[in-house]
Design a protein around this motif. Structure first.
Motif, PDB file in Angstrom:
ATOM      1  N   GLY A  16      -0.175 -91.467  47.548  1.00  8.83           N
ATOM      2  CA  GLY A  16       0.293 -90.286  48.268  1.00  8.83           C
ATOM      3  C   GLY A  16      -0.819 -89.320  48.597  1.00  8.83           C
ATOM      4  N   HIS A  17      -1.815 -89.267  47.720  1.00  9.98           N
ATOM      5  CA  HIS A  17      -2.965 -88.404  47.970  1.00  9.98           C
ATOM      6  C   HIS A  17      -3.928 -89.030  48.981  1.00  9.98           C
ATOM      7  N   GLU A  18      -3.752 -90.313  49.270  1.00  8.20           N
ATOM      8  CA  GLU A  18      -4.620 -91.043  50.206  1.00  8.20           C
ATOM      9  C   GLU A  18      -3.806 -91.557  51.393  1.00  8.20           C
ATOM     10  N   MET A  19      -2.875 -90.761  51.873  1.00 12.55           N
ATOM     11  CA  MET A  19      -1.940 -91.234  52.900  1.00 12.55           C
ATOM     12  C   MET A  19      -2.624 -91.820  54.135  1.00 12.55           C
ATOM     13  N   ALA A  22      -3.543 -95.382  52.844  1.00 15.55           N
ATOM     14  CA  ALA A  22      -2.697 -96.126  51.904  1.00 15.55           C
ATOM     15  C   ALA A  22      -1.214 -96.111  52.258  1.00 15.55           C
ATOM     16  N   GLU A  23      -0.847 -95.621  53.439  1.00 17.30           N
ATOM     17  CA  GLU A  23       0.583 -95.515  53.751  1.00 17.30           C
ATOM     18  C   GLU A  23       1.288 -96.866  53.712  1.00 17.30           C
ATOM     19  N   GLY A  24       0.676 -97.897  54.292  1.00 17.18           N
ATOM     20  CA  GLY A  24       1.306 -99.221  54.288  1.00 17.18           C
ATOM     21  C   GLY A  24       1.501 -99.755  52.884  1.00 17.18           C
ATOM     22  N   GLU A  25       0.487 -99.580  52.055  1.00 19.76           N
ATOM     23  CA  GLU A  25       0.565-100.008  50.660  1.00 19.76           C
ATOM     24  C   GLU A  25       1.650 -99.230  49.911  1.00 19.76           C
ATOM     25  N   ARG A  27       4.307 -97.752  51.198  1.00 15.59           N
ATOM     26  CA  ARG A  27       5.627 -98.223  51.645  1.00 15.59           C
ATOM     27  C   ARG A  27       6.007 -99.524  50.947  1.00 15.59           C
ATOM     28  N   GLY A  28       5.063-100.456  50.886  1.00 13.90           N
ATOM     29  CA  GLY A  28       5.340-101.739  50.241  1.00 13.90           C
ATOM     30  C   GLY A  28       5.706-101.582  48.783  1.00 13.90           C
ATOM     31  N   LEU A  29       4.985-100.731  48.081  1.00 12.26           N
ATOM     32  CA  LEU A  29       5.253-100.507  46.662  1.00 12.26           C
ATOM     33  C   LEU A  29       6.633 -99.882  46.457  1.00 12.26           C
ATOM     34  N   VAL A  30       6.952 -98.856  47.236  1.00 15.97           N
ATOM     35  CA  VAL A  30       8.247 -98.180  47.084  1.00 15.97           C
ATOM     36  C   VAL A  30       9.390 -99.128  47.460  1.00 15.97           C
ATOM     37  N   GLU A  31       9.215 -99.883  48.531  1.00 11.41           N
ATOM     38  CA  GLU A  31      10.280-100.807  48.959  1.00 11.41           C
ATOM     39  C   GLU A  31      10.501-101.933  47.951  1.00 11.41           C
ATOM     40  N   ALA A  32       9.475-102.262  47.159  1.00  9.93           N
ATOM     41  CA  ALA A  32       9.609-103.317  46.152  1.00  9.93           C
ATOM     42  C   ALA A  32      10.329-102.839  44.888  1.00  9.93           C
ATOM     43  N   THR A  72      13.844 -94.845  50.857  1.00 10.87           N
ATOM     44  CA  THR A  72      13.102 -93.986  49.941  1.00 10.87           C
ATOM     45  C   THR A  72      11.670 -93.745  50.408  1.00 10.87           C
ATOM     46  N   ALA A  73      10.999 -94.773  50.902  1.00 10.99           N
ATOM     47  CA  ALA A  73       9.614 -94.598  51.364  1.00 10.99           C
ATOM     48  C   ALA A  73       9.565 -93.579  52.496  1.00 10.99           C
TER      49      ALA A  73
END
Length: 105
Positions: A16-19, A22-25, A27-32, A72-73
């Motif tokens: 979140g601090h590196e949006m 890192a936005e794609g990463e 999103r992937g983490l939250v969606e998982a 959520t993402a």
């Protein structure tokens, strides 16, 4: 206490601090995450921004589950300073986010 691991929350905070990169990463983490973990993430953020007190975490969690209409993402990314709110929320709940973040670096 939490269904979501502090390590996962710390990863989301760091991303979140590196949006910018890192936005794609993120999103992937939250969606998982499963539904319980996603609801807890939102509830932690709400505690951190002062929408709920730490002692009302169960109510925040129930509200997060009941009002989950946006992915959520998308919700997190669309919330200004969400990473800061997650850090504050963990602290309010008695979890030191810097310990978990330090483990990731």
């Amino acid at each position: 206490m939490l269904a979501i691991s502090t390590g996962k929350v710390a990863q989301i905070i760091l991303m979140g601090h590196e949006m910018g990169r890192a936005e794609g990463e993120l999103r992937g983490l939250v969606e998982a995450l499963n539904e319980d973990e996603q609801a807890e993430l939102v509830a932690i953020m709400w505690v951190g921004r002062g929408s709920f007190e730490a002692e009302d975490f169960a109510e925040a969690l129930a509200t997060a589950r009941a009002e989950a209409t946006t992915p959520t993402a998308d919700y997190l990314i669309g919330t200004p300073h969400f990473a800061d709110h997650l850090e504050s929320g963990l602290s309010e709940l008695g979890v030191d986010p810097t310990d978990a973040e330090g483990d990731l670096l």
